[in-house]
Design an enzyme around this catalytic site. Structure first.
Site, PDB file in Angstrom:
ATOM      1  N   HIS A  96      22.961   6.635   2.613  1.00  0.00           N
ATOM      2  CA  HIS A  96      24.124   7.304   2.000  1.00  0.00           C
ATOM      3  C   HIS A  96      23.896   8.823   2.069  1.00  0.00           C
ATOM      4  O   HIS A  96      22.767   9.292   1.979  1.00  0.00           O
ATOM      5  CB  HIS A  96      24.266   6.846   0.549  1.00  0.00           C
ATOM      6  CG  HIS A  96      25.539   7.322  -0.076  1.00  0.00           C
ATOM      7  ND1 HIS A  96      25.678   8.591  -0.581  1.00  0.00           N
ATOM      8  CD2 HIS A  96      26.739   6.714  -0.225  1.00  0.00           C
ATOM      9  CE1 HIS A  96      26.917   8.738  -1.030  1.00  0.00           C
ATOM     10  NE2 HIS A  96      27.580   7.609  -0.828  1.00  0.00           N
ATOM     11  N   GLU A 168      31.306   7.521   6.699  1.00  0.00           N
ATOM     12  CA  GLU A 168      31.525   8.314   5.494  1.00  0.00           C
ATOM     13  C   GLU A 168      31.375   9.797   5.831  1.00  0.00           C
ATOM     14  O   GLU A 168      30.265  10.343   5.769  1.00  0.00           O
ATOM     15  CB  GLU A 168      30.492   7.926   4.428  1.00  0.00           C
ATOM     16  CG  GLU A 168      30.663   6.524   3.903  1.00  0.00           C
ATOM     17  CD  GLU A 168      30.431   6.488   2.406  1.00  0.00           C
ATOM     18  OE1 GLU A 168      31.298   5.978   1.701  1.00  0.00           O
ATOM     19  OE2 GLU A 168      29.403   7.001   1.944  1.00  0.00           O
TER      20      GLU A 168
HETATM   21  P1  PGA Z   1      33.908   8.528  -3.241  1.00  0.00           P
HETATM   22  O1  PGA Z   1      32.434   8.094  -2.794  1.00  0.00           O
HETATM   23  O2  PGA Z   1      34.798   7.337  -3.057  1.00  0.00           O
HETATM   24  O3  PGA Z   1      33.780   8.941  -4.683  1.00  0.00           O
HETATM   25  O4  PGA Z   1      34.314   9.661  -2.358  1.00  0.00           O
HETATM   26  C1  PGA Z   1      32.221   7.298  -1.676  1.00  0.00           C
HETATM   27  C2  PGA Z   1      30.742   7.089  -1.476  1.00  0.00           C
HETATM   28  O5  PGA Z   1      29.965   7.956  -1.863  1.00  0.00           O
HETATM   29  O6  PGA Z   1      30.298   6.076  -0.957  1.00  0.00           O
END
Ligand code: PGA
Length: 256
Positions: A96, A168
């Site tokens: 992440h 992401e």
């Molecule tokens: P968020 O986070 O939906 O608050 O943008 C996503 C993540 O960190 O996996």
């Protein structure tokens, strides 16, 4: 088209202590349909995993961890290994951006963690994505290629097939500045393209690709409609049971 089951993942990060997590699960269980065709994975703090394992309706939820260390056991103060999570979770989030950028995890460390999760018969949810400056420099494809090439290096093609890869973009996480659906589509195509090049067409068609970054019940459908995106990784909105319930419902409604 490959039969890829839809997946919605809740990443609670360092929110919700054991008691709060239990209350949130209770509220969510009232809202999620047992017969849903969607896999829903909750990733609470390590502390709450065991109590939630006893509490969750396994027909509604699976559990995941937010991270795992790559050595199975040893003098690694403060760490929790993938081996220790066996039997408690099905999934582990690895790489992440919080881990990469706030805790200095390199691509090599992420690769070892992905391998450890697979070695322990759990499924990694590998997060990749570019920063805003990478995007401004038109380096999104290069960054995704570099991350995937190193992060998957210890896996076989069969193992890659069972993987989940979450796109992401770092600039979209927790900012409200979510990716445009066409940006998410283009990134998911790049990701499948890299997997195809490295592990062949079967792995590329079987691997599940998620979008994550400021997902809400208002924008979830736009990502779920994208051919090639199999689900969502939800942070902030997953802490709100009504919001998260709606996001799961949007994924259940129109299974492609
Ligand atoms: P968020 O986070 O939906 O608050 O943008 C996503 C993540 O960190 O996996």
């Amino acid at each position: 088209m490959a039969d890829r089951k839809r997946l919605i993942v809740a990443n609670w990060k360092q929110h919700e202590n054991i008691k709060q997590a239990s209350i949130l699960v209770h509220r969510l269980q009232e809202r999620i349909d047992r017969r849903s065709s969607v896999e829903v994975v909750l990733c609470p703090t390590f502390l709450a995993i065991q109590p939630l394992k006893l509490q969750v309706d396994a027909h509604k939820f699976k559990l995941g961890a937010q991270d795992a260390f790559y050595e199975d056991t040893g003098p690694y103060t403060g760490e929790v290994s993938a081996a220790m999570l066996r039997g408690l979770v099905d999934y582990v989030i690895v790489g992440h951006s919080d881990r990469r950028y706030k805790f200095g995890e390199t691509d090599d460390i992420v690769a070892k963690k992905v391998a450890a999760v697979v070695r322990n018969d759990l499924s990694p949810i590998l997060c990749v994505g570019e920063t805003s400056s990478d995007r401004a420099n038109s380096e999104t494809a290069i960054v995704l290629n570099d991350q995937l090439t190193v992060n998957l290096t210890q896996l076989t093609s069969d193992e890659v097939q069972k993987l989940v890869i979450a796109y992401e973009p770092v600039w979209a996480i927790g900012t409200g500045d979510f990716a445009k659906p066409e940006q998410a589509k283009s990134a998911s195509d790049i990701i499948r393209g890299v997997v195809k090049e490295l592990y062949g067409p079967k792995a590329a068609s079987q691997v599940r690709v998620l979008y994550g970054g400021s997902v809400t019940s208002h924008n979830s459908q736009a990502y779920l409609d994208i051919d090639g995106i199999d689900g969502l990784l939800v942070g902030g909105a997953s802490l709100n049971y009504e919001e998260f319930g709606k996001i799961v419902a949007s994924a259940s409604a129109d299974k492609k």
